[in-house]
Enzyme design. Sequence first.
Site, PDB file in Angstrom:
ATOM      1  N   ASP A   1       0.864  -1.165   0.000  1.00 52.95           N
ATOM      2  CA  ASP A   1       0.000   0.000   0.000  1.00 52.95           C
ATOM      3  C   ASP A   1       0.916   1.235   0.000  1.00 52.95           C
ATOM      4  OD1 ASP A   1      -2.123   1.711  -0.032  1.00 52.95           O
ATOM      5  OD2 ASP A   1      -3.173   0.827   1.675  1.00 52.95           O
TER       6      ASP A   1
HETATM    7  C1  NOJ Z   1      -3.956   3.959   0.120  1.00 48.93           C
HETATM    8  C2  NOJ Z   1      -5.170   3.120   0.363  1.00 48.93           C
HETATM    9  O1  NOJ Z   1      -5.068   2.479   1.611  1.00 48.93           O
HETATM   10  C3  NOJ Z   1      -5.411   2.075  -0.713  1.00 48.93           C
HETATM   11  O2  NOJ Z   1      -6.658   1.481  -0.474  1.00 48.93           O
HETATM   12  C4  NOJ Z   1      -5.344   2.680  -2.075  1.00 48.93           C
HETATM   13  O3  NOJ Z   1      -5.609   1.697  -3.047  1.00 48.93           O
HETATM   14  C5  NOJ Z   1      -3.965   3.290  -2.260  1.00 48.93           C
HETATM   15  N1  NOJ Z   1      -3.766   4.322  -1.256  1.00 48.93           N
HETATM   16  C6  NOJ Z   1      -3.751   3.880  -3.650  1.00 48.93           C
HETATM   17  O4  NOJ Z   1      -4.466   5.034  -3.807  1.00 48.93           O
END
Ligand code: NOJ
Length: 715
Positions: free
Chosen positions: A265
């Site tokens: 993430d």
């Molecule tokens: C952080 C988020 O937790 C995740 O769900 C998301 O896909 C990513 N950022 C990318 O934007």
Amino acid sequence: MTEQQILDLLSELSLEEKIGEMTQLSPDFLGAAQSVDLTGPMKELNVRPEDLPLVGTTLNAFGAEKLIAMQKKHIAEHPHHIPLIFMADVIHGRRTIFPVPLAMACSFDPALQREANAVAARESAVEGIHVTFSPMADLVRDPRWGRVMESPGEDPLLAARMTAAAVEGYQGEDLKAPDRIASCFKHFGGYGASEGGRDYNTVDISDGTLREFYLSGYKAAADAGAAMAMTSFNTIDRIPATANKKLFRRILRDEWGFEGVAITDFDATGELIAHGLAADGREAARYSLEAGVDIEMMSTHYLNNLKSLVESGEIDMALIDEAVLRILRLKNRLGLFENPFKGADPEHEDEVCLSEGHLEAARRIAVRCAVLLKNENHALPLKKDAKVGLAGPFAESAGVLGGWAFAPSNSSASLLNGLKACGIEPVLAMTEELKPMQRGFFDVSDQTAELSKLADCDVVIAAVGEHSEDTGESASKTILRLTPNQEKMLQKLKEMGKTVVAVVFSGRPLEIKPVLPYCDAVVQAWFLGLQSGAALADILCGKENPSGRLAISFPQTVGQIPVYYNHMNTGRPLVGKPHRFVSCYLDCPNEPLYPFGYGLSYSDFHYSALSVRKGSGDALLDVSVTVENASDIPGRETVQLYIRDLAASVVRPVQELKDFVQVDLAPHEKRTVSFTLTKESLSFWNNEASVFEPGEFEIMAGHSSAEVMRQKVTL
Ligand code: NOJ
């Protein structure tokens, strides 16, 4: 390309090119000219201009023309002309916005999820997007966590079915197809169990709870063939997921046989330092790679450290090769080596997106996701000749698409416009919109003059709830009540003698108990997307009969959280009236306000004739139950099958959903619904393996987790 060609390509890549493939940066970086000054984020992340042409993937770039231009530039500049993968957060629709995932789960209809995601895939693919960071398969028992709105709710079986359907909807049969995109399930794993519902917080759950409850959605996604998996921000067993070998190497890859690409993430590798696991970026990179994480999203610890880690012999080149091979295979599965612009079509983008068919699907699906929680004295559907008022901050609001809707808000989503399209011209009052994070807890305005506009109305629709930006990532809350102005408004409306129909917009179960005495009817609207207004109006007017069921329990009060239906029994369970020295609260019932599986209809359904018989072959038990529509209104019922394993080598939940079926019943029609229970469906994790233990079971079938017929059987 053939597998051999992929292997040949891998062998030709320099170490720098390989590390580039393992790095994901935002389009701002990739759009930057190579001669840019090293300032801002480039400098912070220590990215050098010569790194940029090697970066393998990017995120959240939109628009076919832009993506085609980026891809052309990238291929031209890359030494081996390897195309980029464009990834994006397409969570509940790209431009045709569908209900948020929690609402979708309330449809109890995986086919609808599949259909919505096929539309989302088509609209994304035509823009040139190749992968979506969806579905979020995190099981959730805590509505304080803002991301509950992105989740499939509290039940492992429902989560598994919705998640599998979500993946199938995006991917179809062939990722090369011009209207399909790959699915990256997230956030692996157990993110939904963040302590106290506070986002990014620690997760500390037993292996049994992890495996039987929290992993079920991810497993279903992996089994459905999802191309990618994303790490989560939390720890599991005190190891952050992004460095967690048990999760990524043992469970995901070895036990489940997942061969797809794992991505962190956002900056989660960097966060290993803040967690206190890694001393520095170099160690963080090593931990992530050793855990089997192939791509680092929006931080550059791989980019800045992997080369020297290989050169010093601290990590084996084989680890890098296995990661890059997986990435190249995904590019190949998507057909990008033959057609790097797969699906992107600037000329037809606007025609494909928001087409009539897509909007029709969004409306039909939204209708199925709203949940009727209360309907006293048949307050709904609205009477034909009633004088209708419309009040509250969501009355005219178009901001009801729900978080992650990267689409302009559209006035067609508003409840007012939906009602008008149904021929209702409501009298309006107190419609000022809520602002995000507008707690206003001590600020109750004088509403008398404004509400007097509704004096002549028989019924007032009160569009209340929470701002959509107060849900989703980083939107944890400890107070789940409506703002005081909204609570006060409902009270005043009741005091004025109105029939009050509350329509609650929220991304989580709110604490609505304090306002129930003021409401004759309550419709839980969630955030239903672009066709929200039309769908809700259809339900309020009675053109459609509500059939949504709660995918998550509603607490009586925040102090009860976590409250979920499939909890374990205790050694001192509460039976009958609360008293001292049993497991209960002094000031609140144990039961939720509204339980999992609950939801009313304009029809009445009666259950009879539960039959549980020993089966043959794979079927250990054949269960059937008869359901009757005892009303004059056609309706859809979700027949739910639960079990309880009464004694086992580890304690078992008091109820477990094992199957559900939806039936459309004409007025007074009766139908017998049959289920089979197999050894597999009666098995559980005994802390070492999945086992079936014969013995006594209770079989339950009915309308919700709390309204079931029961029968015991010994196997
Ligand atoms: C952080 C988020 O937790 C995740 O769900 C998301 O896909 C990513 N950022 C990318 O934007």
